[in-house]
Design an enzyme around this catalytic site. Sequence first.
Site, PDB file in Angstrom:
ATOM      1  N   ASP A  36     -66.524   2.186  39.162  1.00 50.40           N
ATOM      2  CA  ASP A  36     -65.665   1.677  37.885  1.00 50.40           C
ATOM      3  C   ASP A  36     -66.578   0.396  37.373  1.00 50.40           C
ATOM      4  OD1 ASP A  36     -63.919   3.034  38.291  1.00 50.40           O
ATOM      5  OD2 ASP A  36     -62.164   2.015  38.664  1.00 50.40           O
ATOM      6  N   ASP A 296     -77.666  14.530  -8.137  1.00 45.60           N
ATOM      7  CA  ASP A 296     -77.933  14.738  -6.688  1.00 45.60           C
ATOM      8  C   ASP A 296     -76.666  15.139  -5.801  1.00 45.60           C
ATOM      9  OD1 ASP A 296     -80.718  14.666  -6.680  1.00 45.60           O
ATOM     10  OD2 ASP A 296     -80.630  12.821  -6.781  1.00 45.60           O
ATOM     11  N   GLY A 431     -79.739  21.740  -1.557  1.00 48.17           N
ATOM     12  CA  GLY A 431     -79.729  23.177  -2.147  1.00 48.17           C
ATOM     13  C   GLY A 431     -81.092  23.620  -2.166  1.00 48.17           C
ATOM     14  N   MET A 432     -82.288  23.060  -2.272  1.00 44.44           N
ATOM     15  CA  MET A 432     -83.723  23.684  -2.152  1.00 44.44           C
ATOM     16  C   MET A 432     -83.845  24.021  -0.698  1.00 44.44           C
ATOM     17  SD  MET A 432     -86.243  24.780  -3.502  1.00 44.44           S
ATOM     18  CE  MET A 432     -86.006  24.326  -5.196  1.00 44.44           C
TER      19      MET A 432
END
EC number: 1.3.7.7
Length: 510
Positions: A36, A296, A431-432
């Site tokens: 512990d 963007d 996206g690209m």
Amino acid sequence: MKLAYWMYAGPAHIGTLRVASSFKNVHAIMHAPLGDDYFNVMRSMLERERDFTPVTASIVDRHVLARGSQEKVVDNITRKDKEECPDLIVLTPTCTSSILQEDLQNFVDRASITSNSDVILADVNHYRVNELQAADRTLEQVVRYYLDKANRQGTLNKSITDKPSANIIGIFTLGFHNQHDCRELKRLLQDLDIKINQVIPEGGSVKNLKNLPKAWFNLVPYREVGLMTAIYLEKQFGMPYISTTPMGIVDTAECIRQIEKHVNKLNPNKTFNYEPYIDQQTRFVSQAAWFSRSIDCQNLTGKKAVVFGDATHAASITKILAREMGICVSCTGTYCIHDAEWFKEQVQGFSDEILITDNHTEVGDMIARIEPSAIFGTQMERHIGKRLDIPCGVISSPVHIQNFPLGYRPFLGYEGTNQIADLVYNSFTLGMEDHLLEIFGGHDTKEVITKSLSTDTDLTWNYESQLELNKIPGFVRGKIKRNTEKFARQNGITNITIEVMYAAKEALSA
């Protein structure tokens, strides 16, 4: 208590130790068996501090079980009192040692007789609360102890400072970007011409806790730790507190307006107007407002996201994604079950689903079912995202070494809005990037998710159907998979073949 190999919030004694080790010149004695006592290693590794963690383990071994713990615990307290000369020693058991049902308060009373330090027993039910709840309770206990002590000694000064001042409550060790957030909050208050009275518990001294009532108001940036202390100070001394987390453009402005309200109420001779500051920071310092209107960010419109974390961060990030960036939050959730009602109220209308659980398999199954474009969660969700090939931005504890960056990375205030905007944007497959992955076979060569992460799924996909699913373009593959599985369940089919896929397609178009 429950047996688990992953917990979002640790056991109660970890919360107590985090608070105790955040104060200056406070030592903690942990009454625990071997196994512990991992807190010291964890804190030293993550916080990268030069000093040793001020925690001593009073080990429960076979000799203790035979003779009892009193002699050993008292000896450890008096030894540390002489060696370290701390202002305060906090004794805490763990879930394991609590089974012994020993009278630890009696041990504390005995040790207090011969110790120069103050000695207290952490007043926490180790079977009923988790790490965060215990930290909140321990901080309130320490503050109450020293304010009561100052009141008895007649050294408690209740008069407020001449100029507006504030206490920042809840910044402590192993918190998610807490040190960076603290710097940003100090800068924010300085810009508003508000003096910092005290920051607790991180770097604070228990000797100075008697000066807490001198502040005009208390700022509690995180609900998980500090709220109990703020409520106690309000009830006992009439100190107002602000618990609106200044995360994101909207809530940062709301937090500042609440500060303005309290400051003007306490100082009728001078009127403070922070609206010009909000306008300047929103338009010229924070880039998040401009970014949310840029092309963007508009590319993220319609993207699905899942959010999961502690109540404070999960609620704030959900509102930022939905309200400030126009991103669809398919599901948001928290592991802070004890704060479920507040969380639901905060995220109502900003998410399609709400999940309240501390079971990581439920979270994993939810993510596998929704198949979001990005995940914003804890380190566990980051690992889930790796398994499912879904990007993840880490926004909440539990923490990892990656969440203690050397650079300046606050989540609060106006600089925090920039950091969050970067994190959100960079967490999505853009996206690209998506287009290039399609061209070079990135999507079509990755393994398709054909089952949930937990083992209690009722459907299996055979080899041929998985190959067929791989041929489907990535942007519609998830929808086809879900429709096929829905069709299979409705018709009592457990093994999905190519024939089942075509049958599901025909049923859908019928």
